[in-house]
Design a protein around this motif. Structure first.
Motif, PDB file in Angstrom:
ATOM      1  N   LEU A  63      61.302  -9.405 -24.261  1.00 35.26           N
ATOM      2  CA  LEU A  63      59.812  -9.450 -24.099  1.00 35.26           C
ATOM      3  C   LEU A  63      59.223 -10.347 -24.987  1.00 35.26           C
ATOM      4  CD1 LEU A  63      57.338  -7.855 -22.632  1.00 35.26           C
ATOM      5  CD2 LEU A  63      57.397  -6.444 -24.908  1.00 35.26           C
ATOM      6  N   VAL A  64      58.661 -11.349 -24.254  1.00 32.68           N
ATOM      7  CA  VAL A  64      57.901 -12.540 -25.074  1.00 32.68           C
ATOM      8  C   VAL A  64      56.573 -12.065 -25.438  1.00 32.68           C
ATOM      9  CG1 VAL A  64      57.144 -15.038 -24.961  1.00 32.68           C
ATOM     10  CG2 VAL A  64      59.549 -14.204 -23.820  1.00 32.68           C
ATOM     11  N   SER A  65      55.865 -11.717 -24.307  1.00 33.40           N
ATOM     12  CA  SER A  65      54.359 -11.444 -24.418  1.00 33.40           C
ATOM     13  C   SER A  65      54.076 -10.627 -23.308  1.00 33.40           C
ATOM     14  CB  SER A  65      53.599 -12.810 -24.316  1.00 33.40           C
ATOM     15  OG  SER A  65      52.331 -12.487 -24.258  1.00 33.40           O
ATOM     16  N   VAL A  66      53.017  -9.911 -23.706  1.00 35.04           N
ATOM     17  CA  VAL A  66      52.411  -8.812 -22.427  1.00 35.04           C
ATOM     18  C   VAL A  66      50.858  -8.478 -23.039  1.00 35.04           C
ATOM     19  CG1 VAL A  66      53.029  -6.863 -23.716  1.00 35.04           C
ATOM     20  CG2 VAL A  66      52.741  -6.499 -21.512  1.00 35.04           C
ATOM     21  N   GLY A  67      50.360  -8.596 -21.987  1.00 35.09           N
ATOM     22  CA  GLY A  67      48.836  -8.541 -22.056  1.00 35.09           C
ATOM     23  C   GLY A  67      48.198  -9.649 -22.863  1.00 35.09           C
ATOM     24  N   THR A  68      46.895  -9.590 -23.416  1.00 33.12           N
ATOM     25  CA  THR A  68      46.354 -10.786 -23.916  1.00 33.12           C
ATOM     26  C   THR A  68      46.533 -10.839 -25.680  1.00 33.12           C
ATOM     27  OG1 THR A  68      44.677 -10.657 -22.394  1.00 33.12           O
ATOM     28  CG2 THR A  68      43.948 -11.807 -24.385  1.00 33.12           C
ATOM     29  N   CYS A  69      46.933 -11.839 -26.196  1.00 37.35           N
ATOM     30  CA  CYS A  69      47.164 -11.796 -27.792  1.00 37.35           C
ATOM     31  C   CYS A  69      45.602 -11.959 -28.347  1.00 37.35           C
ATOM     32  CB  CYS A  69      48.108 -12.985 -27.840  1.00 37.35           C
ATOM     33  SG  CYS A  69      48.170 -13.249 -29.612  1.00 37.35           S
ATOM     34  N   PHE A  70      45.436 -10.825 -29.127  1.00 37.67           N
ATOM     35  CA  PHE A  70      44.240 -10.834 -29.872  1.00 37.67           C
ATOM     36  C   PHE A  70      44.267 -11.660 -31.292  1.00 37.67           C
ATOM     37  CE2 PHE A  70      41.571  -8.682 -27.174  1.00 37.67           C
ATOM     38  CZ  PHE A  70      40.434  -8.300 -27.781  1.00 37.67           C
ATOM     39  N   GLY A  71      45.437 -11.631 -31.755  1.00 37.86           N
ATOM     40  CA  GLY A  71      45.619 -12.365 -33.196  1.00 37.86           C
ATOM     41  C   GLY A  71      47.089 -11.960 -33.814  1.00 37.86           C
ATOM     42  N   LYS A  72      47.043 -12.476 -35.024  1.00 36.66           N
ATOM     43  CA  LYS A  72      48.349 -11.957 -35.649  1.00 36.66           C
ATOM     44  C   LYS A  72      48.272 -11.643 -37.042  1.00 36.66           C
ATOM     45  CE  LYS A  72      50.139 -16.069 -37.359  1.00 36.66           C
ATOM     46  NZ  LYS A  72      51.261 -17.169 -37.624  1.00 36.66           N
ATOM     47  N   PHE A  73      49.160 -11.093 -37.409  1.00 37.73           N
ATOM     48  CA  PHE A  73      48.995 -10.527 -38.989  1.00 37.73           C
ATOM     49  C   PHE A  73      49.958 -11.584 -39.837  1.00 37.73           C
ATOM     50  CE2 PHE A  73      48.106  -6.359 -37.241  1.00 37.73           C
ATOM     51  CZ  PHE A  73      47.119  -6.128 -38.405  1.00 37.73           C
ATOM     52  N   THR A  74      49.424 -12.076 -40.944  1.00 35.66           N
ATOM     53  CA  THR A  74      50.153 -13.470 -41.849  1.00 35.66           C
ATOM     54  C   THR A  74      51.059 -12.212 -42.428  1.00 35.66           C
ATOM     55  OG1 THR A  74      48.282 -13.037 -43.486  1.00 35.66           O
ATOM     56  CG2 THR A  74      48.017 -14.544 -41.577  1.00 35.66           C
ATOM     57  N   LYS A  75      52.004 -13.176 -43.262  1.00 40.71           N
ATOM     58  CA  LYS A  75      52.850 -12.589 -44.082  1.00 40.71           C
ATOM     59  C   LYS A  75      52.229 -11.904 -45.207  1.00 40.71           C
ATOM     60  CE  LYS A  75      56.535 -16.091 -43.213  1.00 40.71           C
ATOM     61  NZ  LYS A  75      57.090 -15.478 -42.177  1.00 40.71           N
ATOM     62  N   THR A  76      50.935 -12.167 -45.701  1.00 46.57           N
ATOM     63  CA  THR A  76      50.247 -11.487 -46.654  1.00 46.57           C
ATOM     64  C   THR A  76      49.572 -10.144 -46.098  1.00 46.57           C
ATOM     65  OG1 THR A  76      48.657 -12.947 -46.483  1.00 46.57           O
ATOM     66  CG2 THR A  76      50.146 -13.272 -47.994  1.00 46.57           C
ATOM     67  N   GLN A  77      49.705  -9.969 -44.844  1.00 44.11           N
ATOM     68  CA  GLN A  77      48.958  -8.871 -43.714  1.00 44.11           C
ATOM     69  C   GLN A  77      47.797  -9.167 -43.820  1.00 44.11           C
ATOM     70  OE1 GLN A  77      50.860  -6.380 -42.206  1.00 44.11           O
ATOM     71  NE2 GLN A  77      52.291  -7.913 -42.810  1.00 44.11           N
TER      72      GLN A  77
END
Length: 133
Positions: A63-77
């Motif tokens: 699975l690469v992607s599903v739906g719409t990417c809203f954002g991401k969590f950085t390494k510092t959360q």
């Protein structure tokens, strides 16, 4: 792909509430069905429950992607919004940026003074298009 933990949900909803306030619940309970947020490879995806059920047939490593990417969590959360979320946030947004000055200060400042810090822009999407998947 997994549901967000309580801490991840809290962090993401705090970020979203800065822009759309109490309208967060309108993203989940929509007239066209129930939508949800799921985490995959540190990225938060927004999708309908129908799509979620279909995506469970695909293994995580494929699975690469599903739906719409809203954002991401950085390494510092910390949660960072992506420009791809803008279409969903715009109808409910109070403004897609963070004010650097108060309203009173904005009325008296020099025309070249920064009054709003941007959160995301279309140019950012184009510059980082390869890393958004």
């Amino acid at each position: 792909m997994r549901p967000l933990t309580d801490e991840e949900t809290k962090t993401m909803f705090e970020k979203l509430s800065k822009y759309i306030g109490e309208n967060i619940k309108l993203l989940v309970d929509r007239p066209d069905g129930t939508y949800c947020f799921r985490l995959h490879n540190d990225r938060v995806y927004y999708m309908s429950e129908k799509i979620l059920k279909l995506a469970t047939n695909i293994s995580r490593d494929k699975l690469v992607s599903v739906g719409t990417c809203f954002g991401k969590f950085t390494k510092t959360q910390k949660f960072r919004l992506h420009i791809t979320a803008l279409d969903f946030l715009a109808p409910y947004a109070k403004g897609f940026g963070v004010a650097a000055k108060t309203t009173q200060e904005c009325r008296r400042v020099d025309p070249m003074t920064i009054v709003v810090f941007h959160q995301a822009d279309v140019g950012e999407f184009i510059r980082s298009e390869d890393t958004l998947t």
